[in-house]
Design an enzyme around this catalytic site. Structure first.
Site, short mmCIF file in Angstrom:
data_model
loop_
_atom_site.label_atom_id
_atom_site.label_comp_id
_atom_site.label_asym_id
_atom_site.label_seq_id
_atom_site.Cartn_x
_atom_site.Cartn_y
_atom_site.Cartn_z
N ASP A 143 0.94 -1.40 0.00
CA ASP A 143 -0.46 0.27 0.18
C ASP A 143 0.89 1.14 -0.48
O ASP A 143 1.99 1.14 0.22
CB ASP A 143 -0.61 0.34 1.22
CG ASP A 143 -0.50 -0.37 2.41
OD1 ASP A 143 1.22 -0.62 2.79
OD2 ASP A 143 -0.98 -1.03 3.33
N SER A 144 0.23 2.38 -0.23
CA SER A 144 0.43 4.01 -0.48
C SER A 144 1.89 4.11 -0.90
O SER A 144 1.76 3.59 -2.28
CB SER A 144 1.51 4.04 1.20
OG SER A 144 2.00 4.89 1.41
N ASP A 158 -8.50 9.64 3.43
CA ASP A 158 -6.93 9.14 2.94
C ASP A 158 -6.85 11.33 2.44
O ASP A 158 -7.52 10.48 1.19
CB ASP A 158 -6.50 8.24 2.68
CG ASP A 158 -4.98 7.63 2.30
OD1 ASP A 158 -4.38 8.84 3.35
OD2 ASP A 158 -4.47 7.34 1.96
N GLY A 202 -14.71 5.25 5.58
CA GLY A 202 -13.94 5.90 7.33
C GLY A 202 -12.72 4.67 7.03
O GLY A 202 -12.12 4.82 8.46
N HIS A 242 -5.63 5.92 5.33
CA HIS A 242 -4.80 6.14 4.37
C HIS A 242 -4.46 3.93 4.19
O HIS A 242 -4.02 3.98 3.52
CB HIS A 242 -3.39 6.47 4.62
CG HIS A 242 -1.89 6.05 3.79
ND1 HIS A 242 -2.26 6.85 2.63
CD2 HIS A 242 -0.71 5.81 3.87
CE1 HIS A 242 -0.82 6.26 1.75
NE2 HIS A 242 -0.12 6.23 2.42
#
Lengths: 455, 455
Positions: free
Chosen positions: A171-172, A379, A429, A432
């Site tokens: 991720d990210s 995010d 909800g 990140h």
């Protein structure tokens, strides 16, 4: 024939990188799942030693998919993915009293239905290290090249898993290297490089993909979330003409709007706009963008502990845990290999040489790989609007249009599936790192998707 | 002279409507604040009996402002405002075992700095009742007329408070009657009706104001919050031309878009889009809009209890508490006056005869009253975008532009102040009844505003 078998045996021995970990300091009793840790040497003379945590599936490890998971940054340890996101362990958040923080079992681990190798990558991340200064230099392409070697060597050393379906994931910031890695694996398979990696596709959460687009769409995103006024939003659109980076210094109106925007959002926790910004230690919002990003990611050893109610508190516990000698012994960390362990090392000598991973998505889906892209919708770092925008740009046919996906009779987010075997999902909800905020929902999402069911 | 004094004494007696409540069943020990309850008869022959709860300020009751608070609906008891929003009591949320639910002290009560009269209005709400069927008929204008009488009579009976600054206030549907009431008070004062009510202004949370606008701006709102796709949003704008109610039945494209929109959001808790929708008892989202609204508001006695994690659980506790005989005795409820107490009575014979309160805002601010409008920004019932839109329509000069307001070094929301003494504030992460979701933040907001400080 006997000689051949002998060499095969030798090569197997040489490749057996990992060691089982039956107990971990801080966790009561034997681990209720199979964990192995180890290093894989990559680079021409194995000057880069990549550390990994391998958690065997609690389901049917022989049939279940094999995920290779990176945490973003670049420079954030995969251990963060293991204990804060999708792994079978999590920290019990208690006031730190100097003794070792406690770990407990995470019932929403994705390892219930898949084998996961958490990789500290690139070099300099977590427990991964370089044997010389030159080898410490890294970047998107070098990291991918190393990971490709890692995967092949790891599979060679774990022949039981060589036929399992493989997914690369993360991720990210992993949104950049993961599609490039998938492409490199695919190319390698086509070229006949052994072993063949049974790549099926990839999974990415709030992935950095088209950084300019993500910066640009942050503006409609923060407007939609109520963080700036209608008037500022209209003014930004009018004055900046959709151009929010590298603004012409003569465009005073746009510069003033951007400064005002920054004043509005600089006190916001960018990883989850509703959670407290625990980097704030004074009532005045700060203004430097870089520092904001660090709040959720890099926590220096000499900083004081944040309030217990902060999500970042557990990040500090993690630091104390991973720097304990008994823990390092249990994890089979080589003595003297690294100094202080950092959850996120943002001081890497890193070359961002892949400006966007978008073309890789296009290539890969043309080749028939399936992929899941999910976005925690609270995010601000990689807003879901930006992810939706680049997916739309790919112009795939929608086969299951935007609809709520449900967990325990509640809307857990929205999903849409495309003809190219690509599923997009928001996590309502979520922040990140969505599984950190919505573990039950993300576990359901992953379980359905990995087994080929609609969300 | 003696005769005059005697009549004065008699009139005082006649006007002393309320009785002190020192203890309440479910609350341990004497109440740590002054509570009085009672009825005020309104209408020509007092055929409408309005029940109230008066909580004296814990600060300086003699100087602190006097708020008259309504809960919306119409038909929701002011007790809901007292125990779930701004009053000094709240329910301890435990599994209901048949015994009386427990009340505890709420440290974020606005009664720390103000006197508050919580009024069950209109007739048929909470413990307020009508003495005949004709009197049970009510509506916006009739309610306001009754409230105006209530305020004057209540002040006559509480001469100690007759010089305190007065604010009328409430949330949700109260956005309609409160400005009309303020106007009527203002007119009454100008006409010299006694007693003069020292009206200073009003306070409204997520107030219904221009219902058509609120329905229309729900669409960009749900788009901004990530509940519908870019494509559906664009399609709605294109096909419906900004007209989302009473759509021409020949406009099939718009009707289809609206139906799709409804499918996307029908499983969402409209009072707070991130909280579970506890009305849902089957995995399929329901489609009727009216029912959605009821989920958070009307809970019938024969419905099963929702899961403990639901915010609505406390609403059920409230129902058990208020229907207990000892509680009714302690509150001095007249025997036989009403049957079952409902937190929200949506079965009122109610005439919505004020289509919008917008012109009242315009009139009132021209007269110099000050007001605070706040919006929990995760509310889909009255989205903050709609509130911002009607405020912009009033075209007042901005004197303190949109900026974060801070509580404990965190962004609690955004605020803006206008030259007409009007302050707007969002409550970040707040729902339809913002103080219920963000008690500490809303307490800080109120305390600052009521004392004339910037948020």
């Amino acid at each position: 024939m006997a000689l051949l078998l002998f060499f095969f045996y030798l090569s197997q021995l040489a490749l057996a990188y990992g060691s089982a970990v039956k107990f971990l300091p801080g966790f009561e009793g034997p681990l209720p799942f199979e964990l192995e840790t180890g290093y894989v040497g990559v680079g021409d003379s194995e000057e880069v030693q990549l550390f990994y945590y391998f958690v065997k599936s609690e389901g049917k490890p022989e049939d279940d998919p094999l995920l290779f998971w990176l945490t973003g940054g670049p420079g954030c340890s995969a251990f963060s993915g293991l204990v804060f996101e999708i792994g079978p362990l999590k920290f019990k958040v208690d006031v730190y009293n100097g003794s070792l923080p406690t770990l407990v079992y995470n019932p929403y681990a994705w390892t219930k239905v898949s084998n996961i190798v958490f990789i500290d990558s690139p070099v300099g991340t977590g427990f991964s290290y370089a044997r010389n200064n030159r080898a410490a230099q890294t970047g998107d392409l070098k990291q991918v090249h190393h990971l490709h070697q890692f995967l092949r060597k790891w599979l060679m050393a774990h022949p039981d898993f060589i036929l399992n379906p493989v997914y690369v994931s993360g991720d990210s910031y992993s949104g950049i290297p993961v599609p490039v890695l998938a492409q490199e694996i695919s190319n390698g398979n086509e070229e006949g490089i052994k072993p063949i990696i049974h790549l099926q596709g990839y999974i990415l959460g709030n992935p950095k993909t088209v950084p300019n687009l993500e910066k640009k769409l942050k503006i409609p995103y923060v407007y939609g979330m109520g963080l700036i006024s209608d008037e500022l939003y209209e003014s930004l659109k009018r004055n900046c003409n959709g151009q929010y980076q590298n603004v012409d210094l003569n465009n005073k109106a746009c510069l003033a709007d951007i400064q005002y925007l920054d004043e509005c959002i600089s006190g916001i926790n960018s990883a989850h706009i509703l959670e407290p910004d625990c980097g704030l230690d004074s009532p005045k919002p700060r203004k430097t963008g870089r520092r904001r990003y660090l709040d959720g990611h890099q926590l220096l050893n000499d900083e004081p502990l944040p309030p217990l109610a902060c999500r970042t508190y557990a990040y500090y516990l993690c630091r104390y845990w991973a720097n304990d000698d008994n823990v390092r012994n249990a994890l089979h960390i080589r003595k003297g290999s690294i100094g202080k362990w950092l959850r996120c090392n943002h001081g890497l000598p890193y070359n961002n040489d892949v400006p966007t991973s978008l073309p890789y998505h296009a290539n890969l889906s043309a080749k028939g790989y399936r992929y899941l892209i999910y976005s925690g919708d609270h995010d601000m770092v990689v807003p879901h609007l930006a992810t939706q925008a680049w997916i739309r740009f790919l112009n795939y046919q929608i086969i299951d249009d935007w609809r709520p996906w449900m967990v325990q009779s509640q809307v857990a987010g929205y999903t849409r599936t495309y003809s190219n075997r690509m599923t997009f999902a928001t996590v309502k909800g979520g922040g990140h790192t969505a599984p950190e905020y919505k573990p039950a929902e993300c576990f359901a999402m992953f379980t359905r998707w990995i087994s080929g069911q609609p969300l």
